[in-house]
Design an enzyme around this catalytic site. Structure first.
Site, PDB file in Angstrom:
ATOM      1  N   LYS A   1       0.841  -1.203   0.000  1.00 40.46           N
ATOM      2  CA  LYS A   1       0.000   0.000   0.000  1.00 40.46           C
ATOM      3  C   LYS A   1       0.880   1.259   0.000  1.00 40.46           C
ATOM      4  O   LYS A   1       2.072   1.184   0.317  1.00 40.46           O
ATOM      5  CB  LYS A   1      -0.910  -0.013   1.235  1.00 40.46           C
ATOM      6  CG  LYS A   1      -0.154   0.053   2.560  1.00 40.46           C
ATOM      7  CD  LYS A   1      -1.063  -0.283   3.737  1.00 40.46           C
ATOM      8  CE  LYS A   1      -0.315  -0.164   5.053  1.00 40.46           C
ATOM      9  NZ  LYS A   1      -1.072  -0.760   6.174  1.00 40.46           N
TER      10      LYS A   1
ATOM     11  N   TYR B   1      17.240  29.738   9.876  1.00 37.93           N
ATOM     12  CA  TYR B   1      16.034  30.457  10.313  1.00 37.93           C
ATOM     13  C   TYR B   1      15.946  30.530  11.832  1.00 37.93           C
ATOM     14  O   TYR B   1      16.208  29.543  12.522  1.00 37.93           O
ATOM     15  CB  TYR B   1      14.786  29.747   9.791  1.00 37.93           C
ATOM     16  CG  TYR B   1      14.512  29.969   8.331  1.00 37.93           C
ATOM     17  CD1 TYR B   1      14.291  31.250   7.826  1.00 37.93           C
ATOM     18  CD2 TYR B   1      14.447  28.890   7.456  1.00 37.93           C
ATOM     19  CE1 TYR B   1      14.025  31.444   6.481  1.00 37.93           C
ATOM     20  CE2 TYR B   1      14.165  29.074   6.103  1.00 37.93           C
ATOM     21  CZ  TYR B   1      13.957  30.360   5.625  1.00 37.93           C
ATOM     22  OH  TYR B   1      13.687  30.549   4.307  1.00 37.93           O
TER      23      TYR B   1
HETATM   24  C1  LIG Z   1      -0.361  -1.764   6.857  1.00 39.70           C
HETATM   25  C2  LIG Z   1      -1.017  -3.035   7.214  1.00 39.70           C
HETATM   26  C3  LIG Z   1      -0.278  -4.231   7.291  1.00 39.70           C
HETATM   27  C4  LIG Z   1       1.238  -4.246   7.257  1.00 39.70           C
HETATM   28  O1  LIG Z   1       1.701  -3.836   8.508  1.00 39.70           O
HETATM   29  P1  LIG Z   1       3.259  -3.761   8.881  1.00 39.70           P
HETATM   30  O2  LIG Z   1       3.255  -3.357  10.304  1.00 39.70           O
HETATM   31  O3  LIG Z   1       3.830  -2.714   7.981  1.00 39.70           O
HETATM   32  O4  LIG Z   1       3.851  -5.100   8.631  1.00 39.70           O
HETATM   33  C5  LIG Z   1      -0.967  -5.416   7.461  1.00 39.70           C
HETATM   34  N1  LIG Z   1      -2.320  -5.426   7.595  1.00 39.70           N
HETATM   35  C6  LIG Z   1      -3.056  -4.292   7.575  1.00 39.70           C
HETATM   36  C7  LIG Z   1      -4.518  -4.377   7.736  1.00 39.70           C
HETATM   37  C8  LIG Z   1      -2.435  -3.070   7.387  1.00 39.70           C
HETATM   38  O5  LIG Z   1      -3.169  -1.945   7.377  1.00 39.70           O
END
Ligand SMILES: *Cc1c(COP(=O)(O)O)cnc(C)c1O
Length: 347
Positions: free
Chosen positions: A33, A242
């Site tokens: 994702k 800054y």
């Molecule tokens: C993002 C996500 C994962 C992966 O999680 P990690 O901690 O990056 O391994 C797995 N399942 C769901 C539902 C997620 O949202």
């Protein structure tokens, strides 16, 4: 060369997938994702498919459609957000598998895409996505009479192995899936490390593939080298950047490098926190003053020559170090890495 270079080691990602795969008897999926946590979904997913991954997970149907283009027909592409209004065409055309999260989504799925495979996401206590136990109890017979491919849930505290929430969610997931003959999935990276009780049939690692905590045995995946634009010497009492937020108390040599918060390098890395540094030749070079939009100032007094680039992420310090300095998590560091870098893949 004026842009910073982000190098992404696809072999390290594939090796991390294999290492996580060896930890379980389950089928190891891959979470890609958010453009594979900012590292490039197309390249990363292809490397993972080559390593043997057959089940991919994305957040949104749009991400799934793009991934289908990149991966071809074979792999399963699961969508965490399920079947949202307007997604039917994308789900059908790209042969995506939505993880249905609610009664409303189930009705939408059965109405618009009868016979199309789907999974179900259950809420075992995190209260973020998924059907509640009572809702699921009312729908499970209907769901089971359909092409139901996967039942999943997500752990809220799997990065804390001793947290009582883990066992509570495990119990809840068992209760809700008892007597159902469908593949089950509970664990992301953290859950894999909790042991075999948590593995079920399919695992869903994300961050562990990309070299982040809590998978301590991960190979580092990302290197970030930032070009030096200019150097200068400042004398005691002179200020930098800054807000005059840093004042030299000795004579120091400073390098101004070509990346900043517009490239995802958090402003919190500035010397308000004080520990953040670049590296070169095994030397640690502190960030001084505030992080600007496109520039960071670094104390390079420890070096005898001025190098062309300084390294912010690499074998010497990883995304989790940056996260600690900036008061965030490796996931946010990775997904913030900007579009301006020259991206270089090691295949
Ligand atoms: C993002 C996500 C994962 C992966 O999680 P990690 O901690 O990056 O391994 C797995 N399942 C769901 C539902 C997620 O949202």
């Amino acid at each position: 060369m004026s842009k910073a270079t982000l190098t992404i080691d696809l072999q390290a990602i594939a090796n991390n997938w294999r290492a996580l795969d060896r930890l379980t008897k389950a089928e190891t999926g891959a979470v890609v994702k958010a453009d594979s946590y900012g590292l490039g979904a197309e390249r990363v997913a292809n490397a993972l498919a080559q390593a043997g991954a057959r089940q991919f997970f994305v957040a949104l149907a749009e991400e799934g459609a793009a991934l289908r283009q990149a991966l071809g027909d074979r792999p399963v592409i699961n969508v965490f957000s399920g079947h949202m209004a307007g997604d039917a065409e994308a789900i059908r055309d790209a042969a995506l598998t939505p993880m249905i999260n609610s009664t409303e989504q189930l009705l939408r799925q059965l109405e618009t895409l009868p016979g199309h495979p789907f999974g179900v996401q259950l809420d075992s206590g995190m209260n973020r996505l998924g059907m509640e136990p009572a809702e699921w109890a009312a729908l499970r017979d209907i769901a089971q009479s359909q092409p139901l491919t996967l039942i999943m849930s997500h752990l809220a505290c799997s990065d804390a192995p001793d947290h009582e929430m883990n066992a509570a969610q495990l119990r809840s997931f068992h209760d809700m899936t008892q007597g159902i003959d469908v593949a089950r999935s509970l664990s992301a990276t953290g859950g894999i490390l909790l042991g075999s009780d948590y593995h079920f049939d399919v695992t869903r690692p994300g961050i562990g593939l990309y070299g982040g905590r809590p998978f301590d045995d991960a190979q580092p995946v990302v290197t970030l080298d930032v070009p030096v634009i200019q150097t200068r010497t400042v004398t005691p009492g002179e200020t930098v950047g800054y807000g005059n937020s840093w004042t030299a108390d000795t004579m120091v040599t400073l390098a101004t490098v070509a990346a900043g918060y517009a490239d995802g390098l958090k402003r919190a890395l500035g010397n308000a926190v004080g520990e953040a540094c670049f590296q070169h030749d095994g030397k640690t070079l502190p960030i001084v003053g505030r992080v600007s939009m496109d520039l960071i100032t670094v104390d390079i007094s420890a070096l005898s020559d001025v190098p062309q680039t300084l390294q912010l992420i690499g074998p010497g310090q990883g995304v989790d170090d940056l996260a600690d300095w900036a008061g965030t998590i490796g996931y946010e560091i990775l997904t913030s890495l900007g579009a301006r870098y020259d991206r270089h893949y090691i295949a």
